[in-house]
Design a protein around this motif. Structure first.
Motif, PDB file in Angstrom:
ATOM      1  N   PRO A  67       0.815  -1.222   0.000  1.00 42.91           N
ATOM      2  CA  PRO A  67       0.000   0.000   0.000  1.00 42.91           C
ATOM      3  C   PRO A  67       0.850   1.274   0.000  1.00 42.91           C
ATOM      4  N   GLY A  68       2.008   1.243   0.661  1.00 44.97           N
ATOM      5  CA  GLY A  68       2.897   2.404   0.676  1.00 44.97           C
ATOM      6  C   GLY A  68       3.512   2.669  -0.685  1.00 44.97           C
ATOM      7  N   ARG A 112       3.599   6.403   2.689  1.00 47.42           N
ATOM      8  CA  ARG A 112       4.782   5.616   2.388  1.00 47.42           C
ATOM      9  C   ARG A 112       5.541   5.286   3.669  1.00 47.42           C
ATOM     10  N   LEU A 113       5.634   6.262   4.567  1.00 51.06           N
ATOM     11  CA  LEU A 113       6.330   6.011   5.834  1.00 51.06           C
ATOM     12  C   LEU A 113       5.507   5.098   6.744  1.00 51.06           C
ATOM     13  N   LEU A 114       4.175   5.318   6.771  1.00 51.44           N
ATOM     14  CA  LEU A 114       3.302   4.510   7.631  1.00 51.44           C
ATOM     15  C   LEU A 114       3.410   3.027   7.282  1.00 51.44           C
ATOM     16  N   TRP A 115       3.180   2.696   5.990  1.00 48.99           N
ATOM     17  CA  TRP A 115       3.222   1.288   5.574  1.00 48.99           C
ATOM     18  C   TRP A 115       4.638   0.740   5.643  1.00 48.99           C
ATOM     19  N   GLY A 116       5.610   1.602   5.328  1.00 48.35           N
ATOM     20  CA  GLY A 116       7.007   1.178   5.431  1.00 48.35           C
ATOM     21  C   GLY A 116       7.351   0.782   6.861  1.00 48.35           C
ATOM     22  N   THR A 117       6.833   1.558   7.832  1.00 47.92           N
ATOM     23  CA  THR A 117       7.098   1.252   9.239  1.00 47.92           C
ATOM     24  C   THR A 117       6.397  -0.048   9.655  1.00 47.92           C
ATOM     25  N   VAL A 160      18.931  -3.104   0.819  1.00 57.45           N
ATOM     26  CA  VAL A 160      18.848  -2.207  -0.334  1.00 57.45           C
ATOM     27  C   VAL A 160      17.390  -1.842  -0.641  1.00 57.45           C
ATOM     28  N   TYR A 161      16.468  -2.789  -0.418  1.00 55.49           N
ATOM     29  CA  TYR A 161      15.057  -2.555  -0.781  1.00 55.49           C
ATOM     30  C   TYR A 161      14.442  -1.364  -0.048  1.00 55.49           C
ATOM     31  N   PRO A 162      14.523  -1.313   1.289  1.00 52.63           N
ATOM     32  CA  PRO A 162      13.910  -0.146   1.949  1.00 52.63           C
ATOM     33  C   PRO A 162      14.541   1.175   1.524  1.00 52.63           C
ATOM     34  N   ILE A 163      15.836   1.166   1.173  1.00 53.76           N
ATOM     35  CA  ILE A 163      16.474   2.410   0.711  1.00 53.76           C
ATOM     36  C   ILE A 163      15.836   2.850  -0.615  1.00 53.76           C
ATOM     37  N   LEU A 182      12.413   4.241  -0.247  1.00 57.12           N
ATOM     38  CA  LEU A 182      12.316   5.595   0.301  1.00 57.12           C
ATOM     39  C   LEU A 182      12.786   6.690  -0.662  1.00 57.12           C
ATOM     40  N   PHE A 183      13.457   6.328  -1.780  1.00 61.52           N
ATOM     41  CA  PHE A 183      13.956   7.348  -2.704  1.00 61.52           C
ATOM     42  C   PHE A 183      12.896   8.381  -3.081  1.00 61.52           C
ATOM     43  N   PRO A 184      11.690   7.924  -3.505  1.00 58.95           N
ATOM     44  CA  PRO A 184      10.722   8.922  -3.974  1.00 58.95           C
ATOM     45  C   PRO A 184      10.244   9.887  -2.885  1.00 58.95           C
ATOM     46  N   VAL A 185      10.462   9.546  -1.606  1.00 63.40           N
ATOM     47  CA  VAL A 185       9.979  10.461  -0.555  1.00 63.40           C
ATOM     48  C   VAL A 185      11.090  11.307   0.031  1.00 63.40           C
TER      49      VAL A 185
END
Lengths: 304, 304
Positions: free
Chosen positions: B146-147, B156-161, B206-209, B212-215
């Motif tokens: 969803p993020g 993006r941060l909510l679902w990422g967390t 590498v994936y979480p980095i 997060l690029f677009p944000v």
């Protein structure tokens, strides 16, 4: 011939299109790679269970082929609108549910064949079961198809009911006739058989539910929502009843191979691999085991 | 359902398009041929490690399939402009990040399966690990999706967390629970396990980095630059975490096969291959070893 146009709903929202589209792709990935996995893993089971594993791979391969067709057909039937967010409206190309029925006509009898094959009931008992199960399952699929071509309650229920008759006969053969011959089987085999036939019947239960979505009525079930739910239901049911079930068949074959021949036992946690007196790993010292090198049992090893 | 249109940036320069396009093709080449290499090499390891090798091949195969889809989708979403140098503007076809999440939903649990399989911890210990690792990894992917569908910081941060919670649980199982059972393992096995889980977790970082690029904000990260960096990051991470990691699994399986069975040792540097009295290579004279010629054990060798 019956006109099939009735099932094609006029448009899909971008989100509904993307949901069905991604699910079809998921089904392709699950079925195609389960098929390949089972083919390349067939030597991990003893010879008598390889037919069950390869038939499972065939079922998944046939289903993967049909999902490729369904995926492409879906893209042609519901092409993109003017923008990414616009609804996808039905083109002049029918979304063909026939692919599913052709698939099931081939794969459902084969699913029964792989199930009977992994039971290892012996040739006579297997044949006695299959001459009943295979024609009944083909008849079940064939009778469901005319109902699928209609979104009206009457024909869908009529053909659905007719299709249920051979299904009830399948249940009778699996749960009454088969049970009678279970006394002659060892307890762990009885357990496997009971588990497999329960999984088979449980997973097959999803299909009639998805079949009935479009006739539940109302704006949701009778239209776009019912169509999406039916596709989601059929696709998940196919993934579970073919790919997941095929992996369960493989697992049963692995367990029974291990019991039949200790060389097929990969678990050396208790008895760690260590060079025995003869310089071979300790596992080959197990009485009666067949040492296997590169998948072939050396011919003279039994005498050593 | 969430609208996915937000991630599609309106246009890509010809150079950016070519970079992403060539990288997708590189990913296909790496993943497809690693998959084929591993399948045709499975007999180079002893039976108990073949599942690990074939599951690694399956992971690369599934990923290759999805990169084919991503590659074709990318061409359709960003068709060529009027001239070779013109920017590629977004068409009416969404660039579907769903493919990546469907891929990860299947491959990430399988990556954990291949890792546990090559550890050869024994059936009970493996099962105990997998019933924790597999659901947690699937949950991690599902919560990230969803993020991904939003370019806004909040969702993006909510679902990422949320997705990080099952990831932390994976780390706990791999680094705390697994470590407790390591005392019962031989030292070289402990070393392998430590190396593999470190590689796994390092590559997955590498994936979480990339996520997060677009944000990261600004004109660069929030637009075309962020999109390109994200695709480059995901693709390189997939190549490393699947193809390179699969080859590392194969290497571990080869080393452990050599230790388990001298017939799987290809190293004749110390003891060069030379024809013995019986015309077979000299290595067959090693006490108790099983000579293997062209993958078949010579029929009479045991008696010599």
């Amino acid at each position: 011939m019956v006109q099939a146009a009735a099932v094609n709903i006029p448009s899909l929202s971008a989100t509904n299109f993307a949901t069905v589209y991604n699910l079809f792709s998921l089904a392709i990935a699950c079925l195609l790679f389960t098929s390949l996995y089972l083919v390349v893993s067939q030597r991990q089971v003893v010879r008598e269970y390889r037919t069950a594993v390869v038939v499972s791979a065939t079922v998944c391969g046939i289903a993967a082929y049909h999902y490729f067709r369904i995926f492409n057909n879906f893209q042609e039937s519901y092409p993109a609108g003017a923008t990414i967010d616009a609804p996808h409206t039905l083109s002049n190309i029918e979304f063909n549910e026939g692919y599913r029925y052709v698939d099931w006509l081939l794969t459902v009898p084969l699913l029964l064949l792989e199930t009977v094959a992994v039971m290892a009931l012996g040739r006579a008992a297997s044949k006695k079961l299959l001459v009943k199960l295979i024609p009944a399952s083909a008849l079940m699929i064939a009778l469901g198809y005319p109902g699928e071509l209609s979104n009206e309650l009457g024909p869908r229920l009529l053909w659905g009911t007719l299709s249920t008759i051979p299904f009830l006969y399948l249940l009778y053969v699996l749960f009454v006739e088969l049970s009678r011959s279970l006394d002659r089987q060892p307890p762990e085999v009885v357990h496997t058989i009971k588990m497999l036939r329960l999984a088979l019947v449980g997973l097959w239960g999803v299909y009639p539910i998805a079949y009935l979505f479009p006739v539940l009525g109302g704006d949701f079930f009778g239209g776009e929502g019912g169509f999406v739910l039916k596709q989601v239901g059929y696709s998940l049911a196919d993934i579970l009843a073919k790919a997941a079930y095929g992996l369960a068949i493989y697992k049963v074959a692995r367990v029974r191979s291990r019991l039949a021949d200790p060389a097929y036992d990969d678990d050396h946690a208790v008895e760690p691999v260590a060079a025995g007196a003869d310089g071979l790993p300790a596992r080959t010292a197990v009485a009666g085991s067949t040492p296997v090198v590169n998948g072939h049992a050396p011919k003279a090893s039994r005498t050593s």
